[in-house]
Design a protein around this motif. Structure first.
Motif, PDB file in Angstrom:
ATOM      1  N   LEU A  54       0.785  -1.332   0.040  1.00 54.60           N
ATOM      2  CA  LEU A  54       0.121   0.117  -0.076  1.00 54.60           C
ATOM      3  C   LEU A  54       0.850   1.281  -0.076  1.00 54.60           C
ATOM      4  CD1 LEU A  54      -2.799  -1.115   2.709  1.00 54.60           C
ATOM      5  CD2 LEU A  54      -3.125  -0.637   0.352  1.00 54.60           C
ATOM      6  N   LEU A  73      -7.274   2.645  -6.071  1.00 58.90           N
ATOM      7  CA  LEU A  73      -7.110   2.650  -4.624  1.00 58.90           C
ATOM      8  C   LEU A  73      -8.466   1.804  -4.146  1.00 58.90           C
ATOM      9  CD1 LEU A  73      -6.268   3.845  -2.095  1.00 58.90           C
ATOM     10  CD2 LEU A  73      -7.547   5.974  -2.484  1.00 58.90           C
ATOM     11  N   LEU A 118      -8.286  -1.485  -1.622  1.00 58.67           N
ATOM     12  CA  LEU A 118      -8.724  -1.426  -0.279  1.00 58.67           C
ATOM     13  C   LEU A 118      -9.456  -2.428  -0.155  1.00 58.67           C
ATOM     14  CD1 LEU A 118      -9.387   2.475   0.129  1.00 58.67           C
ATOM     15  CD2 LEU A 118      -7.639   1.027   1.256  1.00 58.67           C
ATOM     16  N   CYS A 119     -10.273  -2.996  -1.230  1.00 60.19           N
ATOM     17  CA  CYS A 119     -11.257  -4.332  -1.321  1.00 60.19           C
ATOM     18  C   CYS A 119     -10.596  -5.490  -0.974  1.00 60.19           C
ATOM     19  CB  CYS A 119     -11.922  -4.381  -2.665  1.00 60.19           C
ATOM     20  SG  CYS A 119     -13.413  -3.131  -2.578  1.00 60.19           S
ATOM     21  N   LEU A 177      -7.564  -5.511   0.374  1.00 55.49           N
ATOM     22  CA  LEU A 177      -7.030  -5.546   1.845  1.00 55.49           C
ATOM     23  C   LEU A 177      -8.085  -5.964   2.908  1.00 55.49           C
ATOM     24  CD1 LEU A 177      -5.132  -4.748   4.101  1.00 55.49           C
ATOM     25  CD2 LEU A 177      -5.869  -2.277   3.946  1.00 55.49           C
ATOM     26  N   LEU A 194      -5.564  -7.038  -3.959  1.00 55.05           N
ATOM     27  CA  LEU A 194      -4.763  -5.768  -3.504  1.00 55.05           C
ATOM     28  C   LEU A 194      -3.781  -5.362  -4.414  1.00 55.05           C
ATOM     29  CD1 LEU A 194      -3.654  -5.188   0.300  1.00 55.05           C
ATOM     30  CD2 LEU A 194      -2.326  -4.662  -1.710  1.00 55.05           C
TER      31      LEU A 194
END
Length: 310
Positions: free
Chosen positions: A98, A124, A128-129, A131, A274
Motif C-alpha cells: 500500500l 485505490l 482497499l477491497c 485489503l 490488493l
C-alpha cells in the motif's frame, strides 16, 4: 545501470526482511531485538562514513532530513516488529504494497509529483477491497491477527510519510551520510524509550536470532538504507515505493521456503486483488485514456440527444 542494480538489491533485501525479522524475534522481545539491530547499525554506519571519506553534516537542513528518515526507521520499524509475531511474513510484505499509493498521494500534496487521476481512485478502491478480504480472512483464522495487520498498516503510514518528508527536505546528503545520521537519530529515540518498553538481555542466545539480527544489521539496515536513500535522490517517491509492489511475491516465496508459511486461499485471493489494484495505480495511463474515451462518448451522445429533441 548502477541505479538499476541498487534498485534490484533493495527489492531483494526488503523481500527477505519480514522473514528475517521473525527469525530475529526467536527468544527475544520485539523491542530488544529491534533496538539491538539499530544500535549496532548506527555504530557500524560510522565505518561506512569513514570508508566513503564523508563526514556527518549537522546543518539545520541535514538534521531535518535525519529526523524525517527516522520516522521510517523508528516509527515504521517499531510498528512492524510489534506486529510481526501475529501474521505470516509474506502478508507483511503484501500490506506494505500500500506504500506506493499513500506515498503517491502525499507526494502530490507535498511535492506535486503526480496527480490523483480517476483510474488511480478506482485502483485505490480495488486495493482497499483486497485489503478488506485479507483482513477478514486472516482474523477469522486467528483472533490475534488484527495486531499484526494493524502493526503493518501503521508501519506503512510511517514509511510513506518518511519517504516523502526526506524528499521534501532535499538536504542533498550523500546516501551514506543520510543513512548514518538517520540511524543515530533513531538510536537516540530507541534509547529514550527503553524505560517504556524495557530491554531484556537473554540468558541464552538462539542461533536463529543471532544470524537474523546480523543479516538485518548488515543488509537490512546499512546496505538497504544506503541504496534506498541513493535511489530516493534520483527517482520520484512513488517510483521508489514501487519496490513494495515487487517485493511481496518474493517475500511469500522466502516465507514458504524458510518457514513453511502457507496462506489460505481467501487470504491469497485478497492479496492478489490488493496487488492488482496497486499495479493499476502505477500503470494507470492506459486505463485513464480508456475512461476519457468513454466520458467523451457519453458526452457526445447526450449532446446529440439534446439537439434531436423537438
Amino acid at each position: 545501470m548502477q541505479l538499476i542494480s541498487a534498485y534490484l538489491m533493495v527489492v531483494l533485501i526488503w523481500s527477505s526482511t519480514p522473514v528475517a525479522i521473525q527469525f530475529s524475534l526467536t527468544g527475544l522481545e520485539f523491542f530488544t531485538a529491534l533496538s539491538l539491530r539499530m544500535w549496532a547499525s548506527a555504530v557500524l554506519s560510522l565505518l561506512l562514513v569513514a570508508a566513503f571519506r564523508q563526514r556527518l553534516t549537522l546543518s539545520r537542513q541535514a538534521l531535518v532530513s535525519y529526523v524525517a528518515g527516522s520516522v521510517g526507521i523508528y516509527g515504521a520499524m517499531m510498528a512492524v516488529y510489534w506486529g510481526a509475531a501475529y501474521i505470516p511474513s509474506g502478508l507483511i510484505s503484501v500490506i506494505y504494497g500500500l506504500a506506493p499509493m499513500l506515498a503517491g498521494a502525499l507526494g502530490y500534496v507535498w511535492l506535486k509529483e503526480r496527480e490523483l487521476t480517476p483510474a488511480r481512485i478506482i485502483a485505490l478502491l480495488i486495493a482497499l477491497c483486497g485489503l478488506a478480504v485479507v483482513v477478514s480472512a486472516r482474523t477469522s483464522l486467528d483472533g490475534l491477527a488484527w495486531r499484526g495487520i494493524a502493526g503493518a498498516l501503521l508501519s506503512v503510514i510511517f514509511f510513506a510519510v518518511s519517504a516523502v518528508w526526506v524528499k521534501q527536505a532535499n538536504a542533498g546528503l550523500h546516501p551514506v551520510v543520510q543513512t548514518s545520521g538517520t540511524l543515530w537519530v533513531s538510536s537516540l529515540m530507541y534509547l529514550i524509550t527503553v524505560p517504556v518498553f524495557g530491554f531484556h538481555w537473554p540468558e541464552t542466545w538462539q542461533p536463529q536470532a543471532v544470524g537474523a539480527i546480523s543479516y538485518l544489521v548488515i543488509c537490512g539496515s546499512l546496505l538497504a538504507f544506503v541504496l534506498y536513500f541513493y535511489i530516493l535522490r534520483h527517482l520520484p517517491t512513488s517510483r521508489v515505493t514501487l519496490i513494495t509492489l515487487m517485493a511481496p511475491a518474493l517475500a511469500m516465496l522466502w516465507g514458504y521456503i524458510l518457514k513453511d508459511e502457507r496462506l489460505q486461499l481467501s487470504t491469497f485471493a485478497g492479496a492478489l486483488v490488493l496487488l492488482s489494484g496497486l499495479a493499476m495505480y502505477q500503470w494507470h495511463h492506459g486505463f485513464d485514456r480508456f475512461l476519457r474515451k468513454i466520458a467523451r462518448g457519453v458526452t457526445k451522445k447526450e449532446q446529440k440527444s439534446t439537439t434531436e429533441c423537438p
